[in-house]
Design an enzyme around this catalytic site. Structure first.
Site, PDB file in Angstrom:
ATOM      1  N   LYS A 276      -4.154   3.051   9.603  1.00 29.75           N
ATOM      2  CA  LYS A 276      -5.318   2.911   8.338  1.00 29.75           C
ATOM      3  C   LYS A 276      -4.553   2.221   7.837  1.00 29.75           C
ATOM      4  O   LYS A 276      -5.447   0.933   6.739  1.00 29.75           O
ATOM      5  CB  LYS A 276      -5.633   4.120   7.633  1.00 29.75           C
ATOM      6  CG  LYS A 276      -6.080   4.702   8.254  1.00 29.75           C
ATOM      7  CD  LYS A 276      -7.703   5.862   7.525  1.00 29.75           C
ATOM      8  CE  LYS A 276      -5.600   7.099   7.663  1.00 29.75           C
ATOM      9  NZ  LYS A 276      -6.420   8.617   7.808  1.00 29.75           N
ATOM     10  N   LYS A 277      -3.602   2.150   7.237  1.00 30.33           N
ATOM     11  CA  LYS A 277      -2.617   1.253   6.470  1.00 30.33           C
ATOM     12  C   LYS A 277      -2.730  -0.238   7.287  1.00 30.33           C
ATOM     13  O   LYS A 277      -2.612  -1.258   6.852  1.00 30.33           O
ATOM     14  CB  LYS A 277      -1.417   0.936   6.561  1.00 30.33           C
ATOM     15  CG  LYS A 277      -0.547   2.548   6.040  1.00 30.33           C
ATOM     16  CD  LYS A 277      -1.805   2.287   4.270  1.00 30.33           C
ATOM     17  CE  LYS A 277      -2.938   3.826   4.676  1.00 30.33           C
ATOM     18  NZ  LYS A 277      -2.953   3.652   3.582  1.00 30.33           N
TER      19      LYS A 277
ATOM     20  N   SER B 297      -2.796   7.988  13.064  1.00 26.11           N
ATOM     21  CA  SER B 297      -4.066   8.225  11.772  1.00 26.11           C
ATOM     22  C   SER B 297      -3.899   7.297  10.788  1.00 26.11           C
ATOM     23  O   SER B 297      -3.935   6.219  10.637  1.00 26.11           O
ATOM     24  CB  SER B 297      -4.129   9.410  11.849  1.00 26.11           C
ATOM     25  OG  SER B 297      -4.247   9.915  10.836  1.00 26.11           O
TER      26      SER B 297
ATOM     27  N   ASP C 258       0.420  -1.093  -0.038  1.00 27.36           N
ATOM     28  CA  ASP C 258       0.017   0.481   0.280  1.00 27.36           C
ATOM     29  C   ASP C 258       0.960   1.349  -0.460  1.00 27.36           C
ATOM     30  O   ASP C 258       2.254   1.531   0.675  1.00 27.36           O
ATOM     31  CB  ASP C 258      -0.663  -0.524   1.536  1.00 27.36           C
ATOM     32  CG  ASP C 258      -2.183   0.938   1.474  1.00 27.36           C
ATOM     33  OD1 ASP C 258      -2.290   1.568   0.081  1.00 27.36           O
ATOM     34  OD2 ASP C 258      -2.714   0.761   1.958  1.00 27.36           O
ATOM     35  N   LYS C 259       0.563   2.356  -0.786  1.00 25.00           N
ATOM     36  CA  LYS C 259       0.761   4.221  -0.543  1.00 25.00           C
ATOM     37  C   LYS C 259       0.395   4.720   0.219  1.00 25.00           C
ATOM     38  O   LYS C 259      -0.908   4.347   0.519  1.00 25.00           O
ATOM     39  CB  LYS C 259       1.631   4.012  -1.846  1.00 25.00           C
ATOM     40  CG  LYS C 259       0.247   4.861  -2.689  1.00 25.00           C
ATOM     41  CD  LYS C 259       0.561   5.851  -3.292  1.00 25.00           C
ATOM     42  CE  LYS C 259       1.036   6.457  -2.448  1.00 25.00           C
ATOM     43  NZ  LYS C 259      -0.128   8.229  -3.252  1.00 25.00           N
ATOM     44  N   HIS C 260       1.240   5.522   0.710  1.00 26.23           N
ATOM     45  CA  HIS C 260       0.329   6.616   1.168  1.00 26.23           C
ATOM     46  C   HIS C 260       0.846   7.551   1.200  1.00 26.23           C
ATOM     47  O   HIS C 260       1.652   7.795   1.865  1.00 26.23           O
ATOM     48  CB  HIS C 260      -0.673   5.956   3.281  1.00 26.23           C
ATOM     49  CG  HIS C 260      -1.354   7.099   3.666  1.00 26.23           C
ATOM     50  ND1 HIS C 260      -2.417   6.177   3.376  1.00 26.23           N
ATOM     51  CD2 HIS C 260      -1.534   8.176   4.523  1.00 26.23           C
ATOM     52  CE1 HIS C 260      -3.484   7.510   4.010  1.00 26.23           C
ATOM     53  NE2 HIS C 260      -2.207   8.540   4.230  1.00 26.23           N
ATOM     54  N   SER C 261       0.277   8.714   1.159  1.00 24.89           N
ATOM     55  CA  SER C 261       1.373  10.335   1.261  1.00 24.89           C
ATOM     56  C   SER C 261       0.191  10.689   2.137  1.00 24.89           C
ATOM     57  O   SER C 261      -0.793  10.923   3.022  1.00 24.89           O
ATOM     58  CB  SER C 261       0.365  11.169  -0.041  1.00 24.89           C
ATOM     59  OG  SER C 261       0.201  12.540  -0.100  1.00 24.89           O
TER      60      SER C 261
ATOM     61  N   ARG D  86      -9.659  15.723  14.941  1.00 24.21           N
ATOM     62  CA  ARG D  86      -8.795  16.863  14.568  1.00 24.21           C
ATOM     63  C   ARG D  86      -9.191  17.629  13.666  1.00 24.21           C
ATOM     64  O   ARG D  86      -8.352  18.865  13.788  1.00 24.21           O
ATOM     65  CB  ARG D  86      -7.853  16.187  14.376  1.00 24.21           C
ATOM     66  CG  ARG D  86      -7.128  14.595  15.238  1.00 24.21           C
ATOM     67  CD  ARG D  86      -6.638  13.491  15.119  1.00 24.21           C
ATOM     68  NE  ARG D  86      -5.040  14.668  14.525  1.00 24.21           N
ATOM     69  CZ  ARG D  86      -4.176  13.531  12.840  1.00 24.21           C
ATOM     70  NH1 ARG D  86      -5.303  12.745  12.543  1.00 24.21           N
ATOM     71  NH2 ARG D  86      -3.866  14.234  11.855  1.00 24.21           N
TER      72      ARG D  86
ATOM     73  N   THR E 225      -7.494  11.060  -3.091  1.00 19.24           N
ATOM     74  CA  THR E 225      -8.078  10.027  -4.051  1.00 19.24           C
ATOM     75  C   THR E 225      -8.973   9.357  -4.724  1.00 19.24           C
ATOM     76  O   THR E 225     -10.063   9.659  -5.774  1.00 19.24           O
ATOM     77  CB  THR E 225      -7.305   8.624  -3.904  1.00 19.24           C
ATOM     78  OG1 THR E 225      -5.543   9.435  -4.191  1.00 19.24           O
ATOM     79  CG2 THR E 225      -7.855   8.213  -5.132  1.00 19.24           C
TER      80      THR E 225
HETATM   81  N1  URA Z   1      -3.728  11.894   6.026  1.00 15.91           N
HETATM   82  C1  URA Z   1      -4.061  10.313   7.544  1.00 15.91           C
HETATM   83  O1  URA Z   1      -4.268   9.849   7.150  1.00 15.91           O
HETATM   84  N2  URA Z   1      -4.109  11.480   8.206  1.00 15.91           N
HETATM   85  C2  URA Z   1      -3.297  12.530   8.667  1.00 15.91           C
HETATM   86  O2  URA Z   1      -3.155  12.334   9.956  1.00 15.91           O
HETATM   87  C3  URA Z   1      -2.460  13.283   8.129  1.00 15.91           C
HETATM   88  C4  URA Z   1      -2.533  12.229   6.548  1.00 15.91           C
END
Ligand code: URA
Length: 438
Positions: A187-188, A183, A80-83, A168, A120
């Site tokens: 999720k990942k 956070s 998985d990738k996450h920005s 938040r 996305t």
């Molecule tokens: N992306 C996220 O999923 N969580 C954050 O807190 C900031 C960017």
């Protein structure tokens, strides 16, 4: 016996939480036993006081296991990738099908637009018919059958993180290193992939404004992932100016399709290809970055990645002919307005944050959770920092539907750039941080 007031005061006074209390707190938040004002008070205390490594691990694990955790089929090593959030960042739309076209299973969980940053899920919803909320069975089946799925988070996936995140967003507690790291990683973990590539954005259009902050976030993301037995690496990329040419939803899908077709802006291609190559390394397809980069370039050039994207769109109910004829399928706003350079010189500033705010003002993002996004609007960023401009030359192309939205976006865009005597072009990739040998 857990007492919420003692718990908040403990963090307020700079002390640490026990693992037991953190798990109990997250469980109580999820079951609705703690009112929003007390959760928010704790968030602010945690924002100011921070968390140590052990607390961060316990909090992340409590969030990750607050709902379902996807279990991908045995033998699949998915990535998985996450920005961490940026402006004009359409890399997922390119890097995910690109990595999948190289034979790497990609299990990608994405988010909606957040604050001034794009999402996305909202971008892909520009494609008619596209289902961005897959259920667990379809997500897993799709990875088995075609090697890729991109879905938004469901109500059942890390639901406690969803609750904290929403609070938040409205309590000034987003740009906190432990809160961002927990956070993202929670999720990942819930998404079931074995390895993660993080694109840590750095600059005015990112939550981490300085390189020092971005490096600290990289260290936290990598050590948290390792504590959860996941392999990970971070690319640190520039977010002082938007990525690529377009900021919006359908316009970013269009740009992604151009890159997947062998054209498009070079910065979007460079970052997407870098992330895809790192995904191949993290997923064990190769252990040599030069060969990963060559494989990725080949799949972009022979259009395998474009075909994989079309296959995924079709599986998720979208119209795959968008890949051959995007302009006639993607929604496009009714009107255009050009912003021009006030004098000759060189672009000195192209402020990603302000352009992100302008895109939201046009209707491309949300100011309230229930706002409906206008997928057809967008901002074309025609010049980048260091580019020469003449007096009156176009700087932005604004696509809009309603005059009041144009009027609210325009002042932001006029203040988003400056023309200087001289400015250096900015490097895009600032560093790569890995925890494994290469
Ligand atoms: N992306 C996220 O999923 N969580 C954050 O807190 C900031 C960017």
């Amino acid at each position: 016996m857990f007492n919420i007031l003692d718990f908040i005061e403990l963090k307020r006074d700079g002390h640490r939480h026990s693992s037991e209390d953190l798990h109990y707190f997250v469980k109580s938040v999820l079951s609705g036993q703690i009112p929003d004002y007390q959760i928010s008070a704790w968030l602010m205390a945690a924002f100011i006081r921070g968390m140590d490594d052990e607390e961060l691990r316990d909090f992340t694990s409590a969030l990750a296991f607050s709902g379902d955790v996807f279990r991908l089929s045995a033998g699949k090593r998915a990535v998985d990738k996450h920005s961490t959030g940026g402006v004009g960042d359409k890399t997922t739309l390119i890097a995910a099908p690109l990595a999948a076209s190289c034979g790497l299973p990609v299990a990608k969980l994405s988010g909606c637009a957040l604050g001034f940053t794009g999402g996305t899920v909202d971008k892909l919803k520009s494609i008619p018919g596209m289902n961005m909320h897959l259920d667990t069975d379809q997500f897993i089946r799709q990875i088995d059958e075609i090697g890729i799925a991109i879905s938004g988070h469901s109500l059942h996936l890390a639901p406690a993180e969803g609750k904290f995140y929403a609070l938040r967003d409205v309590t000034g507690t987003v740009p906190s290193l432990p809160l961002i790291a927990s956070s993202i990683v929670s999720k990942k973990i819930a998404g079931g992939a074995d390895a993660f590539v993080f694109d840590v954005k750095c600059g005015n259009g990112a939550f981490m404004k300085t390189e020092g902050q971005a490096r600290a976030l990289c260290a936290a993301l990598i050590s948290l992932s390792a504590a959860m037995a996941k392999r990970s690496m971070c690319v640190i990329s520039d977010m002082e100016q938007p990525l690529g040419r377009w900021v919006g939803n359908s316009v970013e899908v269009l740009e992604a399709l151009q890159v997947l077709s062998g054209a498009g802006p070079s910065d979007t291609r460079e970052l997407s290809a870098t992330i895809a190559a790192e995904m191949l390394m993290a997923g064990g397809i190769t252990d040599n970055i030069d060969s990963a980069s060559m494989i990725v370039a080949g799949k972009l050039d022979d259009k395998s990645a474009l075909r994989k994207f079309a296959e995924m769109i079709s599986c998720q109910g979208g119209d795959p002919s968008v890949c051959g004829d995007p302009e006639s399928i993607l929604p496009r706003a009714a009107h255009e307005k050009i912003v021009t350079a006030p004098r000759e010189g060189v672009i000195g500033r192209m402020d990603a944050l302000t352009i992100g705010i302008a895109a939201r003002a046009l209707g491309g993002g949300r100011t309230r959770g229930d706002d409906k996004i206008d997928q057809s609007v967008g901002i074309g960023v025609l010049k980048k920092i260091g580019d020469a401009v003449s007096n009156g030359e176009p700087i932005f192309e604004i696509r809009y539907n309603r005059d009041e939205q144009l009027n609210s976006a325009l002042p932001h865009l006029i203040s988003a750039f400056s023309v200087a005597e001289f400015a250096e072009k900015r490097p895009l990739i600032l560093d790569r941080v890995t925890s494994y040998d290469r």
